[in-house]
Motif scaffolding. Structure first.
Motif, PDB file in Angstrom:
ATOM      1  N   TRP A 119       0.645  -1.586   0.096  1.00  0.00           N
ATOM      2  CA  TRP A 119       0.118   0.041  -0.141  1.00  0.00           C
ATOM      3  C   TRP A 119       0.504   1.500   0.033  1.00  0.00           C
ATOM      4  CZ3 TRP A 119      -4.908   0.270  -1.177  1.00  0.00           C
ATOM      5  CH2 TRP A 119      -5.805  -1.173  -1.109  1.00  0.00           C
ATOM      6  N   THR A 120       1.977   1.442   0.671  1.00  0.00           N
ATOM      7  CA  THR A 120       2.822   2.478   0.646  1.00  0.00           C
ATOM      8  C   THR A 120       3.717   2.165  -0.520  1.00  0.00           C
ATOM      9  OG1 THR A 120       3.274   2.103   2.978  1.00  0.00           O
ATOM     10  CG2 THR A 120       4.667   2.683   1.892  1.00  0.00           C
ATOM     11  N   GLU A 121       4.427   1.152  -1.163  1.00  0.00           N
ATOM     12  CA  GLU A 121       4.688   1.437  -2.041  1.00  0.00           C
ATOM     13  C   GLU A 121       3.682   1.993  -3.627  1.00  0.00           C
ATOM     14  OE1 GLU A 121       5.612  -2.678  -2.438  1.00  0.00           O
ATOM     15  OE2 GLU A 121       7.270  -2.564  -1.194  1.00  0.00           O
ATOM     16  N   LYS A 122       2.035   1.668  -3.537  1.00  0.00           N
ATOM     17  CA  LYS A 122       1.794   1.823  -4.676  1.00  0.00           C
ATOM     18  C   LYS A 122       1.273   3.472  -4.495  1.00  0.00           C
ATOM     19  CE  LYS A 122       1.685  -1.669  -7.135  1.00  0.00           C
ATOM     20  NZ  LYS A 122       2.526  -2.687  -6.905  1.00  0.00           N
ATOM     21  N   HIS A 123       1.015   3.924  -3.621  1.00  0.00           N
ATOM     22  CA  HIS A 123       0.666   4.783  -3.025  1.00  0.00           C
ATOM     23  C   HIS A 123       2.400   6.128  -1.967  1.00  0.00           C
ATOM     24  CE1 HIS A 123      -2.719   2.423  -3.360  1.00  0.00           C
ATOM     25  NE2 HIS A 123      -4.014   3.586  -4.204  1.00  0.00           N
ATOM     26  N   PRO A 124       2.800   6.272  -3.507  1.00  0.00           N
ATOM     27  CA  PRO A 124       4.425   7.411  -2.361  1.00  0.00           C
ATOM     28  C   PRO A 124       2.946   8.824  -2.332  1.00  0.00           C
ATOM     29  CG  PRO A 124       4.580   7.258  -4.810  1.00  0.00           C
ATOM     30  CD  PRO A 124       3.375   5.959  -4.309  1.00  0.00           C
ATOM     31  N   ARG A 175     -12.518  10.376   8.648  1.00  0.00           N
ATOM     32  CA  ARG A 175     -11.217  11.384   8.162  1.00  0.00           C
ATOM     33  C   ARG A 175     -10.936  10.676   6.439  1.00  0.00           C
ATOM     34  NH1 ARG A 175     -11.440  14.379  11.084  1.00  0.00           N
ATOM     35  NH2 ARG A 175      -9.933  14.556  12.485  1.00  0.00           N
ATOM     36  N   GLY A 176     -12.165  10.146   5.629  1.00  0.00           N
ATOM     37  CA  GLY A 176     -11.884   9.560   4.536  1.00  0.00           C
ATOM     38  C   GLY A 176     -10.715   9.186   4.182  1.00  0.00           C
ATOM     39  N   GLY A 177     -10.733   8.461   2.907  1.00  0.00           N
ATOM     40  CA  GLY A 177      -9.613   8.384   2.376  1.00  0.00           C
ATOM     41  C   GLY A 177      -9.928   6.598   1.634  1.00  0.00           C
ATOM     42  N   ILE A 178      -9.030   5.764   2.079  1.00  0.00           N
ATOM     43  CA  ILE A 178      -9.074   4.423   1.679  1.00  0.00           C
ATOM     44  C   ILE A 178      -9.157   3.465   3.350  1.00  0.00           C
ATOM     45  CG2 ILE A 178      -8.262   2.353   0.255  1.00  0.00           C
ATOM     46  CD1 ILE A 178      -7.057   4.058  -1.125  1.00  0.00           C
ATOM     47  N   TYR A 179      -9.893   2.585   3.651  1.00  0.00           N
ATOM     48  CA  TYR A 179      -9.895   1.735   4.394  1.00  0.00           C
ATOM     49  C   TYR A 179      -9.046   0.104   3.523  1.00  0.00           C
ATOM     50  CZ  TYR A 179     -10.202  -2.304   7.089  1.00  0.00           C
ATOM     51  OH  TYR A 179     -10.202  -2.930   8.408  1.00  0.00           O
ATOM     52  N   SER A 180      -8.683  -0.664   4.075  1.00  0.00           N
ATOM     53  CA  SER A 180      -7.940  -2.139   3.584  1.00  0.00           C
ATOM     54  C   SER A 180      -7.974  -3.220   4.764  1.00  0.00           C
ATOM     55  CB  SER A 180      -7.079  -1.632   2.350  1.00  0.00           C
ATOM     56  OG  SER A 180      -7.605  -3.114   1.139  1.00  0.00           O
ATOM     57  N   ASP A 181      -8.858  -4.080   4.736  1.00  0.00           N
ATOM     58  CA  ASP A 181      -8.223  -5.036   5.963  1.00  0.00           C
ATOM     59  C   ASP A 181      -6.422  -5.055   5.344  1.00  0.00           C
ATOM     60  OD1 ASP A 181     -10.143  -4.902   6.463  1.00  0.00           O
ATOM     61  OD2 ASP A 181     -11.094  -7.312   6.222  1.00  0.00           O
ATOM     62  N   ILE A 182      -6.066  -6.134   6.488  1.00  0.00           N
ATOM     63  CA  ILE A 182      -4.776  -5.556   6.545  1.00  0.00           C
ATOM     64  C   ILE A 182      -4.096  -6.588   5.930  1.00  0.00           C
ATOM     65  CG2 ILE A 182      -4.264  -7.370   8.997  1.00  0.00           C
ATOM     66  CD1 ILE A 182      -2.183  -4.557   7.797  1.00  0.00           C
ATOM     67  N   ASP A 183      -4.532  -8.225   5.397  1.00  0.00           N
ATOM     68  CA  ASP A 183      -4.474  -9.208   4.143  1.00  0.00           C
ATOM     69  C   ASP A 183      -5.082  -8.945   3.756  1.00  0.00           C
ATOM     70  OD1 ASP A 183      -7.287  -8.972   5.348  1.00  0.00           O
ATOM     71  OD2 ASP A 183      -7.504 -11.223   5.430  1.00  0.00           O
ATOM     72  N   THR A 184      -4.799  -7.773   2.896  1.00  0.00           N
ATOM     73  CA  THR A 184      -4.420  -7.211   1.856  1.00  0.00           C
ATOM     74  C   THR A 184      -3.662  -6.698   0.682  1.00  0.00           C
ATOM     75  OG1 THR A 184      -5.783  -4.668   2.304  1.00  0.00           O
ATOM     76  CG2 THR A 184      -7.422  -7.176   1.596  1.00  0.00           C
ATOM     77  N   GLU A 185      -3.848  -6.383  -0.737  1.00  0.00           N
ATOM     78  CA  GLU A 185      -2.580  -6.373  -1.040  1.00  0.00           C
ATOM     79  C   GLU A 185      -2.749  -5.313  -2.690  1.00  0.00           C
ATOM     80  OE1 GLU A 185       1.077  -8.124  -4.924  1.00  0.00           O
ATOM     81  OE2 GLU A 185      -0.629  -9.204  -3.669  1.00  0.00           O
ATOM     82  N   ALA A 186      -2.058  -4.176  -2.283  1.00  0.00           N
ATOM     83  CA  ALA A 186      -2.046  -3.005  -3.758  1.00  0.00           C
ATOM     84  C   ALA A 186      -1.540  -3.669  -5.156  1.00  0.00           C
ATOM     85  CB  ALA A 186      -2.285  -1.819  -3.019  1.00  0.00           C
ATOM     86  N   LEU A 187      -2.605  -4.250  -5.421  1.00  0.00           N
ATOM     87  CA  LEU A 187      -1.829  -4.152  -7.072  1.00  0.00           C
ATOM     88  C   LEU A 187      -2.205  -3.073  -8.162  1.00  0.00           C
ATOM     89  CD1 LEU A 187      -3.792  -7.129  -7.666  1.00  0.00           C
ATOM     90  CD2 LEU A 187      -1.817  -7.703  -6.698  1.00  0.00           C
ATOM     91  N   LYS A 188      -2.329  -2.175  -7.582  1.00  0.00           N
ATOM     92  CA  LYS A 188      -2.673  -0.416  -8.779  1.00  0.00           C
ATOM     93  C   LYS A 188      -3.183  -0.331  -7.297  1.00  0.00           C
ATOM     94  CE  LYS A 188      -4.062  -2.697 -13.119  1.00  0.00           C
ATOM     95  NZ  LYS A 188      -4.834  -2.112 -14.385  1.00  0.00           N
ATOM     96  N   SER A 189      -2.829   1.146  -8.053  1.00  0.00           N
ATOM     97  CA  SER A 189      -3.051   1.961  -6.627  1.00  0.00           C
ATOM     98  C   SER A 189      -3.848   3.455  -7.509  1.00  0.00           C
ATOM     99  CB  SER A 189      -1.896   3.408  -8.059  1.00  0.00           C
ATOM    100  OG  SER A 189      -2.180   5.197  -6.950  1.00  0.00           O
TER     101      SER A 189
END
Length: 367
Positions: A119-124, A175-189
């Motif tokens: 998630w960090t890598e896909k969303h600098p 606050r808004g933004g993106i919530y995603s479970d800890i066992d998910t992988e971001a494939l695209k930004s």
């Protein structure tokens, strides 16, 4: 294991961080609101937005009034007041996840590290926070201090999985933004989740389809014929769907508490978790919004939005200010219900689906 004193200090520091960034816009969030005219074949099926007077009349509030007694108003009105919705604003550059400890801790599961890092890598440039269970308790009390019913309900929830579900709606509402479970992988930004032809100033919520089971026995496997997933959600703060589901869960929890039906460590016996805080109530809330006259202008020929409107969709579908993504987007590689593989152009988030990734007994521990 951190000592109690260190944990509390960490929580205080985290809260201070949120206070500092509460009104900031990160560089990574800027592309999410590119001002490009719509040329989308999936045009909105609802006239949007509704006249401003409609919302004011619904809550019996004057359209322009500086001061009034908000404490005497219904829960939904208070949530609307303290967490206003600005559809024309940018999607905040936040990524929210939860876990029993943060990634800097040696107790953080090694299996989860590459998933969290994706998630960090896909969303600098985005603010990416993994909220520990202890910090989550303090954070909800801080964010919803002006609406005490909410932290009361959060604290009253008797099992960790209920708090985990509730937390995602609360943090996105505030606050808004993106919530995603800890066992998910971001494939695209997330910048690429919506087509560039779609004006982000007309979108306030992005959800994906979890289940679209075209089989007679679907009810034996899923709670709804079309079910929206809640392991990944993108939203602008204050969205009415988030406000509604927070109010529903809060009211239900406090009602059960008043009846003495919430016992610590035991799930309520008269309601399932899926229906209480999970994908069933999430799906119902979304469909209720699609068909709510308070939010949309209906004409005499406009039919209700139903599950059938989302059967076997392969691209995004926009309804009012909500974009629904196909099952491939947040569930690629599941091998059923028409979902594509992880290399599909519409595959954005991969869910690990490992039921053992976090025991319920370790989620959102009471303090």
């Amino acid at each position: 294991m951190w000592s109690t004193r260190k944990s509390i200090v960490s929580a205080v520091v985290l809260i201070a961080l949120f206070f500092l960034v509460r009104h900031t816009t990160t560089p990574g969030s800027q592309p999410l609101n590119v001002d490009i005219p719509i040329s989308d074949q999936n045009a909105p099926t609802r006239p949007y937005p509704p006249p401003p007077a409609a919302a004011a009349a619904k809550n019996n509030l004057p359209e322009q009034q500086v001061f009034y007694d908000i404490t005497s108003k219904p829960l939904r009105t208070k949530l609307e007041y303290y967490f206003p919705y600005d559809i024309e604003g940018k999607f905040p550059g936040y990524i929210w996840q939860t876990w029993k400890v943060g990634p800097s801790s040696g107790a953080f599961d090694e299996h989860l590290r590459p998933l969290e890092a994706s998630w960090t890598e896909k969303h600098p440039g985005f603010v990416h926070e993994v909220i520990s269970d202890l910090a989550a308790e303090h954070l909800i009390r801080y964010l919803f201090a002006s609406v005490p019913e909410v932290p009361e309900a959060f604290s009253a929830m008797p099992v960790p999985v209920l708090k985990a579900d509730f937390f995602r709606y609360l943090i996105l509402l505030a606050r808004g933004g993106i919530y995603s479970d800890i066992d998910t992988e971001a494939l695209k930004s997330a910048i690429d989740w919506l087509p560039q032809s779609l004006d982000r100033a007309e979108v306030g919520l992005v959800v994906g389809i979890e289940a679209d089971p075209d089989r007679d026995d679907w009810a034996e496997w899923y709670s709804r014929r079309i079910q929206f997933c809640q392991w990944t959600i993108q939203a602008k703060a204050g969205h009415p769907i988030l406000r509604d589901i927070v109010a529903r869960i809060t009211e239900k929890t406090l009602d059960l508490k008043s009846k003495g039906q919430l016992r610590h460590g035991r799930a309520p016996t008269n309601v399932s978790i899926v229906e209480f805080t999970g994908p069933a109530v999430w799906t119902d809330t979304i469909f209720d919004y699609f068909n709510n006259h308070d939010y949309f202008d209906f004409d005499s020929n406009l039919q209700n939005i139903t599950a059938q409107d989302f059967f076997n969709i392969k691209e995004h579908k926009k309804v009012g200010d909500v974009v629904v993504l196909p099952i491939t987007s947040f569930s690629p590689g599941v091998g059923q219900m028409g979902a594509g593989e992880t290399d599909d152009p519409m595959a954005f988030v991969r869910h690990d689906f490992e039921g053992s990734w976090k025991p319920e007994s370790e989620r959102m521990r009471d303090t």
